[in-house]
Design an enzyme around this catalytic site. Sequence first.
Site, PDB file in Angstrom:
ATOM      1  N   CYS A  85       0.827  -1.210  -0.108  1.00 35.49           N
ATOM      2  CA  CYS A  85      -0.036  -0.086  -0.154  1.00 35.49           C
ATOM      3  C   CYS A  85       0.964   1.050   0.041  1.00 35.49           C
ATOM      4  CB  CYS A  85      -0.858  -0.054   1.276  1.00 35.49           C
ATOM      5  SG  CYS A  85      -2.115   1.527   1.371  1.00 35.49           S
ATOM      6  N   HIS A 126      -9.076  -3.875  -2.445  1.00 37.28           N
ATOM      7  CA  HIS A 126      -8.035  -3.149  -1.575  1.00 37.28           C
ATOM      8  C   HIS A 126      -8.711  -1.626  -1.186  1.00 37.28           C
ATOM      9  CE1 HIS A 126      -4.092  -2.258  -0.022  1.00 37.28           C
ATOM     10  NE2 HIS A 126      -4.235  -0.950  -0.317  1.00 37.28           N
ATOM     11  N   GLU A 127      -8.994  -0.930  -2.114  1.00 42.01           N
ATOM     12  CA  GLU A 127      -9.143   0.312  -2.089  1.00 42.01           C
ATOM     13  C   GLU A 127     -10.632   0.676  -1.102  1.00 42.01           C
ATOM     14  OE1 GLU A 127      -7.175   2.294  -2.467  1.00 42.01           O
ATOM     15  OE2 GLU A 127      -5.932   1.226  -3.892  1.00 42.01           O
ATOM     16  N   HIS A 130     -10.191   0.167   2.378  1.00 38.33           N
ATOM     17  CA  HIS A 130      -9.809   1.589   3.019  1.00 38.33           C
ATOM     18  C   HIS A 130     -10.776   2.372   3.645  1.00 38.33           C
ATOM     19  CE1 HIS A 130      -5.474   2.322   2.761  1.00 38.33           C
ATOM     20  NE2 HIS A 130      -5.338   1.566   1.282  1.00 38.33           N
TER      21      HIS A 130
END
Length: 136
Positions: A85, A126-127, A130
Amino acid sequence: MKKNIVKDVLFLGQKSEEATPEDRTLALDLQDTLNAHLLECVGLAANMIGVKKRAIIIRMGSENLVLFNPVLLEKKKPYQTEEGCLSLVGSRPTTRYEEISVAYRDVNWKAKKIHLSGFPAQICQHEMDHLEGIII
Protein backbone atom coordinates in the site's frame (compact mmCIF):
# COMPACT_ATOMS: atom_id res chain seq x y z
CA MET A 1 -4.82 18.81 -7.61
CA LYS A 2 -2.12 16.37 -6.49
CA LYS A 3 -2.43 15.66 -2.75
CA ASN A 4 0.01 14.25 -0.22
CA ILE A 5 -0.40 10.58 0.71
CA VAL A 6 -1.61 10.05 4.29
CA LYS A 7 0.47 7.57 6.27
CA ASP A 8 -1.21 8.03 9.67
CA VAL A 9 -2.68 4.59 10.53
CA LEU A 10 -5.03 6.12 13.14
CA PHE A 11 -6.63 8.28 10.44
CA LEU A 12 -6.61 5.48 7.86
CA GLY A 13 -8.21 3.11 10.39
CA GLN A 14 -11.40 5.18 10.57
CA LYS A 15 -14.48 4.40 8.48
CA SER A 16 -15.26 6.86 5.70
CA GLU A 17 -18.52 8.79 5.42
CA GLU A 18 -20.92 8.59 2.48
CA ALA A 19 -19.95 10.87 -0.37
CA THR A 20 -22.49 13.41 -1.67
CA PRO A 21 -22.79 15.11 -5.07
CA GLU A 22 -20.85 18.02 -3.55
CA ASP A 23 -17.86 15.68 -3.17
CA ARG A 24 -17.51 15.10 -6.91
CA THR A 25 -14.46 17.41 -7.04
CA LEU A 26 -12.63 14.60 -5.23
CA ALA A 27 -12.49 12.80 -8.57
CA LEU A 28 -9.95 15.30 -9.93
CA ASP A 29 -7.80 15.16 -6.78
CA LEU A 30 -7.80 11.35 -6.89
CA GLN A 31 -6.96 11.39 -10.61
CA ASP A 32 -4.11 13.89 -10.23
CA THR A 33 -2.65 12.09 -7.23
CA LEU A 34 -2.85 8.66 -8.87
CA ASN A 35 -1.22 10.01 -12.03
CA ALA A 36 1.62 11.45 -9.92
CA HIS A 37 2.26 7.97 -8.47
CA LEU A 38 1.73 5.78 -11.54
CA LEU A 39 4.97 3.86 -11.09
CA GLU A 40 4.11 2.64 -7.59
CA CYS A 41 0.33 2.86 -7.35
CA VAL A 42 -2.73 1.40 -9.13
CA GLY A 43 -5.52 2.79 -6.95
CA LEU A 44 -6.37 5.22 -4.17
CA ALA A 45 -9.10 5.78 -1.63
CA ALA A 46 -10.08 9.30 -0.62
CA ASN A 47 -8.83 8.79 2.94
CA MET A 48 -5.35 8.19 1.50
CA ILE A 49 -5.38 11.85 0.43
CA GLY A 50 -6.86 13.07 3.71
CA VAL A 51 -10.59 13.01 2.92
CA LYS A 52 -12.84 10.63 4.89
CA LYS A 53 -15.39 10.16 2.12
CA ARG A 54 -16.42 6.97 0.32
CA ALA A 55 -14.64 7.54 -2.98
CA ILE A 56 -11.97 5.47 -4.74
CA ILE A 57 -10.09 5.44 -8.01
CA ILE A 58 -8.74 2.33 -9.70
CA ARG A 59 -6.39 1.95 -12.66
CA MET A 60 -7.92 -0.18 -15.41
CA GLY A 61 -5.33 -0.53 -18.15
CA SER A 62 -4.71 2.96 -19.48
CA GLU A 63 -7.92 4.36 -17.96
CA ASN A 64 -8.85 5.35 -14.42
CA LEU A 65 -12.29 4.74 -12.92
CA VAL A 66 -13.65 6.80 -10.01
CA LEU A 67 -16.32 5.15 -7.86
CA PHE A 68 -18.35 7.08 -5.30
CA ASN A 69 -20.04 5.10 -2.51
CA PRO A 70 -19.02 1.70 -3.92
CA VAL A 71 -20.89 -1.31 -2.54
CA LEU A 72 -19.77 -4.90 -3.06
CA LEU A 73 -22.75 -6.82 -4.45
CA GLU A 74 -21.18 -10.16 -5.26
CA LYS A 75 -17.84 -11.94 -4.84
CA LYS A 76 -16.63 -15.26 -6.27
CA LYS A 77 -13.52 -17.44 -6.25
CA PRO A 78 -11.49 -16.48 -3.15
CA TYR A 79 -7.71 -16.65 -3.28
CA GLN A 80 -4.77 -15.71 -1.08
CA THR A 81 -2.38 -12.95 -2.11
CA GLU A 82 0.01 -10.38 -0.71
CA GLU A 83 -0.47 -6.64 -1.13
CA GLY A 84 1.43 -3.47 -0.50
CA CYS A 85 0.00 0.00 0.00
CA LEU A 86 1.27 3.46 -0.85
CA SER A 87 0.34 4.54 2.70
CA LEU A 88 2.33 1.75 4.39
CA VAL A 89 5.74 0.12 4.24
CA GLY A 90 5.97 -3.52 3.19
CA SER A 91 3.28 -5.99 2.19
CA ARG A 92 0.75 -8.16 4.00
CA PRO A 93 -1.21 -11.33 3.23
CA THR A 94 -4.91 -11.03 2.48
CA THR A 95 -7.85 -12.86 0.91
CA ARG A 96 -9.29 -11.45 -2.30
CA TYR A 97 -11.91 -12.61 -4.79
CA GLU A 98 -11.22 -13.24 -8.47
CA GLU A 99 -14.62 -11.85 -9.56
CA ILE A 100 -16.70 -9.09 -7.97
CA SER A 101 -19.72 -6.94 -8.82
CA VAL A 102 -19.90 -3.41 -7.44
CA ALA A 103 -22.65 -0.77 -7.40
CA TYR A 104 -21.46 2.83 -7.32
CA ARG A 105 -22.10 6.41 -8.40
CA ASP A 106 -20.01 7.82 -11.23
CA VAL A 107 -18.62 11.38 -11.46
CA ASN A 108 -21.97 12.54 -12.89
CA TRP A 109 -23.68 10.93 -9.87
CA LYS A 110 -25.39 8.29 -12.03
CA ALA A 111 -25.99 4.92 -10.37
CA LYS A 112 -23.95 2.19 -12.08
CA LYS A 113 -22.84 -1.42 -11.65
CA ILE A 114 -19.61 -2.99 -12.81
CA HIS A 115 -18.29 -6.53 -12.91
CA LEU A 116 -14.53 -6.79 -12.36
CA SER A 117 -12.19 -9.76 -12.51
CA GLY A 118 -8.50 -10.38 -12.04
CA PHE A 119 -6.21 -7.53 -11.05
CA PRO A 120 -8.81 -4.71 -11.40
CA ALA A 121 -11.05 -6.65 -8.97
CA GLN A 122 -8.15 -6.95 -6.53
CA ILE A 123 -7.39 -3.23 -6.74
CA CYS A 124 -11.05 -2.35 -6.15
CA GLN A 125 -11.28 -4.63 -3.10
CA HIS A 126 -8.11 -3.10 -1.60
CA GLU A 127 -9.42 0.45 -2.02
CA MET A 128 -12.88 -0.48 -0.72
CA ASP A 129 -11.19 -1.92 2.39
CA HIS A 130 -9.68 1.53 2.98
CA LEU A 131 -13.20 2.99 3.11
CA GLU A 132 -13.99 0.60 5.99
CA GLY A 133 -10.81 1.50 7.86
CA ILE A 134 -9.25 -1.85 6.98
CA ILE A 135 -5.55 -1.37 6.37
CA ILE A 136 -3.80 -3.96 4.20
